[in-house]
Write a protein that holds these residues in place. Structure first.
Motif, mmCIF file in Angstrom:
data_model
loop_
_atom_site.group_PDB
_atom_site.id
_atom_site.type_symbol
_atom_site.label_atom_id
_atom_site.label_comp_id
_atom_site.label_asym_id
_atom_site.label_seq_id
_atom_site.Cartn_x
_atom_site.Cartn_y
_atom_site.Cartn_z
ATOM 1 N N ALA A 4 36.722 -7.034 44.100
ATOM 2 C CA ALA A 4 36.063 -5.748 44.364
ATOM 3 C C ALA A 4 36.347 -4.753 43.245
ATOM 4 C CB ALA A 4 36.521 -5.185 45.705
ATOM 5 N N ALA A 5 37.571 -4.726 42.751
ATOM 6 C CA ALA A 5 37.920 -3.823 41.652
ATOM 7 C C ALA A 5 37.158 -4.196 40.381
ATOM 8 C CB ALA A 5 39.424 -3.844 41.398
ATOM 9 N N THR A 8 33.617 -3.063 40.725
ATOM 10 C CA THR A 8 33.549 -1.612 40.550
ATOM 11 C C THR A 8 33.615 -1.240 39.073
ATOM 12 O OG1 THR A 8 34.562 -1.261 42.716
ATOM 13 C CG2 THR A 8 34.656 0.579 41.154
ATOM 14 N N GLN A 9 34.510 -1.876 38.323
ATOM 15 C CA GLN A 9 34.619 -1.603 36.885
ATOM 16 C C GLN A 9 33.348 -2.026 36.153
ATOM 17 O OE1 GLN A 9 38.123 -3.415 35.271
ATOM 18 N NE2 GLN A 9 39.499 -1.918 36.197
ATOM 19 N N ALA A 12 30.590 0.343 36.688
ATOM 20 C CA ALA A 12 30.817 1.575 35.933
ATOM 21 C C ALA A 12 30.668 1.359 34.425
ATOM 22 C CB ALA A 12 32.208 2.119 36.246
ATOM 23 N N ASP A 59 24.910 -1.076 37.575
ATOM 24 C CA ASP A 59 25.051 0.075 38.458
ATOM 25 C C ASP A 59 24.510 -0.178 39.869
ATOM 26 O OD1 ASP A 59 22.481 -0.042 37.455
ATOM 27 O OD2 ASP A 59 22.272 2.125 37.215
ATOM 28 N N THR A 62 27.978 -2.652 44.288
ATOM 29 C CA THR A 62 28.809 -1.778 45.115
ATOM 30 C C THR A 62 30.181 -2.426 45.236
ATOM 31 O OG1 THR A 62 28.182 -2.887 47.165
ATOM 32 C CG2 THR A 62 26.794 -1.025 46.448
ATOM 33 N N ALA A 63 31.121 -1.710 45.782
ATOM 34 C CA ALA A 63 32.471 -2.241 45.956
ATOM 35 C C ALA A 63 32.467 -3.494 46.827
ATOM 36 C CB ALA A 63 33.387 -1.186 46.560
#
Length: 186
Positions: A4-5, A8-9, A12, A59, A62-63
Motif C-alpha cells: 500500500a505504501a 501511494t508513492q 504520487a 494518480d 489509491t492506497a
C-alpha cells in the motif's frame, strides 16, 4: 515497505518508487506480455509501454489499490493492442532494443527518462516524430531524408529544427522535474 505504501508513492509520482515497482512487478508484466504476444522483442516493447502507461496513470491508484492486478490489466491491454497493431501492419513507436530490463538504480533512472522521452515523441505531430526517428534512430543524414521525402535538403533541415525545438519544449519537464509536459508546450 508495504504494498500500500509503494502504491501511494507510485501514485504520487515519487521517482524512487519506479525502481521498486519495476523490480517487484517487472517479471509479472513481462510474463503477461509474453503470454499474449509470444515473441520476446514484442513482449519487451509491451513491458516498457505498460510501465509508461502505469506511470502516466499512476494518480488513479489509491492506497487500497493492488499494484499487481492493476499492472497485469494494463499489461494485457497494452500487449493485446500491440499485437493487433502488428497484425494490421501498424507501426510501433517504441523499438524493442529500447526496452531492456532494468537491473539497477541507474537503469531505472534511464528508463524513467526514456519513458518521458517516448511520451514527448508521441505528442509530436507524425511528420516531426518521423523526421526525428529517421535522423536519430535510423541515423539517416539530412540528404538521405530529403531523398526519402522528395524534398530539398534545406527544407528537411528547417523541419528538423522546428521538430527538435518542439521536442525540447516538451522535454523541459525532464530538467524541471515536472510531470506535466502539457505546460511545457504553451
Amino acid at each position: 515497505m508495504t504494498a500500500a505504501a509503494l502504491a501511494t508513492q507510485f501514485a504520487a509520482h515519487q521517482t524512487d518508487s519506479i525502481r521498486a515497482v519495476y523490480r517487484i512487478y517487472g517479471g509479472l508484466v513481462y510474463s503477461v506480455c509474453y503470454q499474449v504476444l509470444g515473441e520476446v522483442d514484442l513482449a519487451e516493447t509491451a513491458t516498457q509501454q505498460t510501465f509508461m502507461q502505469a506511470w502516466t496513470n499512476a494518480d488513479t491508484l489509491t492506497a487500497e489499490s493492488a499494484l499487481g492486478p492493476w499492472l497485469r490489466t494494463i499489461a494485457h491491454r497494452v500487449a493485446s493492442d500491440l499485437g493487433l497493431r502488428q497484425r494490421q501492419g501498424g507501426r510501433d513507436h517504441i523499438d524493442s532494443d529500447q526496452a531492456a530490463p532494468v537491473d539497477d538504480c541507474r537503469s531505472a533512472d534511464l528508463l524513467a527518462d526514456s519513458w518521458k522521452l517516448r511520451a514527448a515523441l508521441d505528442r509530436l505531430p507524425d511528420e516531426d516524430r518521423e523526421l526525428i526517428e529517421l535522423h536519430h534512430h535510423r541515423q539517416l543524414s539530412y540528404t538521405e531524408i530529403a531523398g526519402h521525402w522528395h524534398l530539398p535538403v534545406a527544407s528537411v533541415k528547417s523541419r528538423s529544427h522546428r521538430a527538435h525545438r518542439r521536442l525540447a519544449r516538451l522535454l523541459g519537464n525532464l530538467r524541471a522535474g515536472s510531470v506535466d509536459a502539457e505546460a511545457a508546450e504553451t
